[in-house]
Structures are given as structure tokens and as C-alpha cells.
Design a protein around this motif. Structure first.
Motif, PDB file in Angstrom:
ATOM      1  N   ASN A 167      33.525   1.105   7.345  1.00 44.20           N
ATOM      2  CA  ASN A 167      33.662  -0.332   7.252  1.00 44.20           C
ATOM      3  C   ASN A 167      35.269  -0.501   7.516  1.00 44.20           C
ATOM      4  O   ASN A 167      35.461  -0.918   7.230  1.00 44.20           O
ATOM      5  N   MET A 168      35.778   0.301   8.526  1.00 44.14           N
ATOM      6  CA  MET A 168      37.166  -0.373   9.363  1.00 44.14           C
ATOM      7  C   MET A 168      38.567  -0.121   8.203  1.00 44.14           C
ATOM      8  O   MET A 168      39.014  -1.124   8.149  1.00 44.14           O
ATOM      9  N   ILE A 195      30.676   2.365  13.746  1.00 41.82           N
ATOM     10  CA  ILE A 195      30.275   3.086  15.362  1.00 41.82           C
ATOM     11  C   ILE A 195      31.059   2.054  16.297  1.00 41.82           C
ATOM     12  O   ILE A 195      30.558   2.257  17.335  1.00 41.82           O
ATOM     13  N   THR A 196      32.057   1.731  15.876  1.00 41.01           N
ATOM     14  CA  THR A 196      33.434   1.827  17.124  1.00 41.01           C
ATOM     15  C   THR A 196      34.395   2.574  16.652  1.00 41.01           C
ATOM     16  O   THR A 196      34.912   3.643  16.346  1.00 41.01           O
ATOM     17  N   PRO A 197      34.535   2.802  17.888  1.00 38.74           N
ATOM     18  CA  PRO A 197      35.957   4.319  17.922  1.00 38.74           C
ATOM     19  C   PRO A 197      37.202   3.412  16.665  1.00 38.74           C
ATOM     20  O   PRO A 197      37.437   2.843  17.428  1.00 38.74           O
ATOM     21  N   GLU A 229      31.472   9.781  14.850  1.00 38.99           N
ATOM     22  CA  GLU A 229      29.915  10.714  14.595  1.00 38.99           C
ATOM     23  C   GLU A 229      31.285  11.922  14.973  1.00 38.99           C
ATOM     24  O   GLU A 229      30.519  12.486  14.963  1.00 38.99           O
ATOM     25  N   PHE A 283      43.390   0.564  17.093  1.00 41.90           N
ATOM     26  CA  PHE A 283      43.050  -0.079  18.014  1.00 41.90           C
ATOM     27  C   PHE A 283      43.068  -1.177  16.802  1.00 41.90           C
ATOM     28  O   PHE A 283      42.369  -2.600  17.477  1.00 41.90           O
ATOM     29  N   HIS A 284      42.703  -0.909  15.084  1.00 52.69           N
ATOM     30  CA  HIS A 284      43.019  -2.024  14.811  1.00 52.69           C
ATOM     31  C   HIS A 284      43.771  -1.748  13.733  1.00 52.69           C
ATOM     32  O   HIS A 284      43.797  -1.096  12.202  1.00 52.69           O
ATOM     33  N   PRO A 285      45.297  -2.472  13.721  1.00 49.81           N
ATOM     34  CA  PRO A 285      46.600  -2.358  13.262  1.00 49.81           C
ATOM     35  C   PRO A 285      46.111  -2.778  11.800  1.00 49.81           C
ATOM     36  O   PRO A 285      47.085  -1.657  11.058  1.00 49.81           O
ATOM     37  N   THR A 308      40.445  -3.705  22.080  1.00 51.79           N
ATOM     38  CA  THR A 308      39.606  -3.317  21.080  1.00 51.79           C
ATOM     39  C   THR A 308      38.308  -4.528  21.858  1.00 51.79           C
ATOM     40  O   THR A 308      37.269  -3.895  21.028  1.00 51.79           O
ATOM     41  N   ARG A 336      35.660  -2.747  23.428  1.00 47.38           N
ATOM     42  CA  ARG A 336      35.172  -1.337  23.127  1.00 47.38           C
ATOM     43  C   ARG A 336      34.181  -1.850  21.964  1.00 47.38           C
ATOM     44  O   ARG A 336      33.820  -1.609  22.255  1.00 47.38           O
ATOM     45  N   ASP A 337      35.127  -2.366  21.084  1.00 49.39           N
ATOM     46  CA  ASP A 337      33.984  -2.615  20.120  1.00 49.39           C
ATOM     47  C   ASP A 337      33.244  -3.775  20.140  1.00 49.39           C
ATOM     48  O   ASP A 337      31.394  -3.115  20.234  1.00 49.39           O
ATOM     49  N   ALA A 384      30.433  -1.247  22.170  1.00 44.69           N
ATOM     50  CA  ALA A 384      30.105  -0.802  21.178  1.00 44.69           C
ATOM     51  C   ALA A 384      29.127  -1.275  20.392  1.00 44.69           C
ATOM     52  O   ALA A 384      27.777  -0.184  19.976  1.00 44.69           O
ATOM     53  N   PRO A 416      32.447  -6.540   8.937  1.00 38.78           N
ATOM     54  CA  PRO A 416      33.500  -5.727   8.574  1.00 38.78           C
ATOM     55  C   PRO A 416      34.413  -5.443  10.051  1.00 38.78           C
ATOM     56  O   PRO A 416      35.278  -5.997   9.963  1.00 38.78           O
ATOM     57  N   HIS A 433      42.884  -9.665  13.114  1.00 33.45           N
ATOM     58  CA  HIS A 433      43.464  -9.769  13.707  1.00 33.45           C
ATOM     59  C   HIS A 433      44.411 -10.778  15.353  1.00 33.45           C
ATOM     60  O   HIS A 433      45.311 -10.982  15.282  1.00 33.45           O
TER      61      HIS A 433
END
Lengths: 119, 178
Positions: free
Chosen positions: A48-49, A71-73, A89, A108-110, B68, B71-72, B75, B160, B168
Motif C-alpha cells: 500500500n505504497m 501491484i506497482t514496482p 511479488e 519511483f515514489h519519493p 512513474t 509504470r504505475d 501496471a 493508495p 507527488h
């Protein structure tokens, strides 16, 4: 295990010269030290981020494994380590060989911030 | 002025989202196939804007943000289409999904005509407004109307992600104000 070793050494030390108990004590100490400092593997979940937990404490030589349950990298990136992209995963492991405090982020998510404290 | 355009287009999209529910002649509520399509289109619109910004933005932070987004949202779409396939569900167009696509195309055309700091600001301002609108629609309209539990769960897990994107983008907005 230690108790068995202690018992074994005690039995043998009765008929041995006095120097023997010392070396057997050293053996016991070495084995105990080896067991105490066997590297541990600690898991940080990416969910959840967020990094869960955000603050962890490990010993020198310990391994931290980041497991991405989103589900995101994501990444786990500090000045001294960088996982690169950890896919959904997937996991990434890093062995901490130096003591110190290591703040890290997901590049990716600072806003995702956490730290590893190494003793 | 540009911010006004971005907000106007996004508000129009939001209005399109909600008008389908608000019409007094009571159109049928969105079904799961239509909800899936709205989610897919919403993600695709942001991937397309992200691809443009990854190429055109002048600030590294804006380019990174755009990557991002690509990517997101890719996904989330991969999950949505895999789920639709598993459920033997063909995502279905609706007035809402078409309107969302049309508004996304309009924004893209506007952004293509810009460059430099002006582009960066317009792109980020739109991303703030867009994510805010999408979060609202997903939370208030899509999730409550979704029948299939797996689709509902996927939409809930996107929450989320979109919130992180919004925060962001807001942070970027602050830096671009200077």
C-alpha cells in the motif's frame, strides 16, 4: 546444545591437564559467539505504497529482504545501496556490512521513506 | 489561464462521470463491464500524458514523475485486463468512458502545443486535478457500484496508488511555482 557441550567438556576435563579446560572454554565461547552473530534475515514489506516497518534495527552482517506486495514496482534506494526496480511479488536482499543509520526511499515514489539502523 | 483550461477540461470529465448517475430519467447504473472500461480508459489517459511528458518535460523531477505515471498506470491496467479476461468480461464503452477519452485527447493536444516551463506546469497542474477527480470517481461511483468482489478489490487497491500520485504531483506543483 550448549548444555550438552558443557556436559561433554566437563566430563573430559576431569582427567585432563589444567590447560585443557581453558581450551574447551575457548571452544565454548567461540561456538557461542558464532551462534550469537549468525546473520539474521529481516523482512521489510512494501505494501500500500509504504515500507513496513519504516524503521528497523539490524546487526552488522544481517540481511534485509524487501518484499514487494504491491501491484506497482518500487525501489529501496539509499546512498550506499540501490535495489533498482523491484517488481510486484518480487524481492530484493541486501547484506549490511557496515554500522550506521541508512535512510532510504523509493525513487519511483519519493514520499515513501524509511531507514535501516545497523549496530 | 492554462491552469483554468486544465481544470475546465478535468471538471468537464468529472461532470461527465457524475452526470450519468445524476440524470433525472435514471439511466441504468454502470455495470461491471462499464466500470472496468472506465478504469482502463482512466489509466490509459494518464499513461499517454506520461509518455508525452517523459519526452517533453524540461525538469528531471517532472520526467521522473511521468515515468512513474507510465509504470504505475500500466501496471494497474495490466491487472484490470487480466482480471476482465479471467472473469470472461469484455470491458464495455459508455458515455462516461468515451467522454473521459475525449477529454484526455483534448488535454494531450493542448500539452503538445506547449514547451519548456509552461509545459511542465500545465502537465503537473493537470495531473493534480486529474488524480483528484479520478480518486473521487473511483471512491464515490465506481467502487460502490461494482458487483464483482475481485474487481472491487482491485479498484480499492488502486486507491493508495492514486493518492500517492496526487501527493507527488502536489509536491511538484510547489516546486514549479517558483
Amino acid at each position: 546444545m550448549l548444555a550438552i557441550l558443557f556436559g561433554a567438556f566437563s566430563f573430559t576435563s576431569c582427567s585432563k591437564p589444567t590447560s585443557e579446560p581453558t581450551s574447551s572454554d575457548d571452544n565454548k565461547t567461540e561456538r557461542a559467539t558464532a551462534e550469537r552473530s549468525a546473520p539474521a534475515a529481516v523482512t521489510v514489506l512494501i505494501r500500500n505504497m509504504k515500507f513496513e516497518p519504516t524503521a528497523i534495527e539490524v546487526k552488522k552482517g544481517d540481511i534485509v529482504e524487501w518484499k514487494n506486495e504491491d501491484i506497482t514496482p518500487h525501489t529501496a534506494t539509499a546512498s550506499s545501496f540501490d535495489s533498482g526496480s523491484i517488481g510486484p511479488e518480487k524481492s530484493w536482499r541486501h547484506t549490511f556490512t557496515e554500522a550506521g543509520n541508512f535512510p532510504y526511499i523509493c525513487t519511483f515514489h519519493p514520499a515513501m521513506k524509511a531507514a535501516v539502523n545497523v549496530k | 489561464m492554462l491552469k483554468t483550461i486544465a481544470l475546465t477540461i478535468t471538471c468537464a470529465a468529472l461532470a461527465a462521470f457524475t452526470s450519468a448517475q445524476a440524470q433525472s430519467s435514471s439511466p441504468p447504473p454502470l455495470n461491471d463491464a462499464q466500470i472496468a472500461m472506465i478504469a482502463v480508459v482512466a489509466n490509459t489517459v494518464d499513461v499517454d500524458a506520461g509518455k508525452l511528458a517523459a519526452d517533453k518535460a524540461s525538469s528531471k523531477e517532472v520526467k521522473d514523475f511521468a515515468q512513474t505515471m507510465i509504470r504505475d498506470h500500466t501496471a494497474v491496467n495490466a491487472k484490470a485486463t487480466a482480471l476482465a479476461k479471467k472473469l470472461n468480461m469484455t470491458p464495455e464503452e459508455s458515455a462516461t468512458s468515451r467522454s473521459l477519452k475525449a477529454d484526455g485527447d483534448k488535454m494531450l493536444a493542448k500539452l503538445k502545443g506547449m514547451s519548456g516551463a509552461e509545459f511542465d506546469k500545465a502537465y503537473v497542474d493537470n495531473e493534480v486535478a486529474y488524480h483528484d477527480a479520478v480518486i473521487g470517481v473511483v471512491t464515490k461511483t465506481l467502487i460502490p457500484n461494482t458487483k464483482n468482489v475481485e474487481l472491487k478489490s482491485l479498484l480499492e487497491s488502486a486507491g493508495p496508488i492514486f493518492t500517492a500520485h496526487l501527493e507527488h504531483a502536489k509536491q511538484l506543483q510547489k516546486t514549479l511555482k517558483k
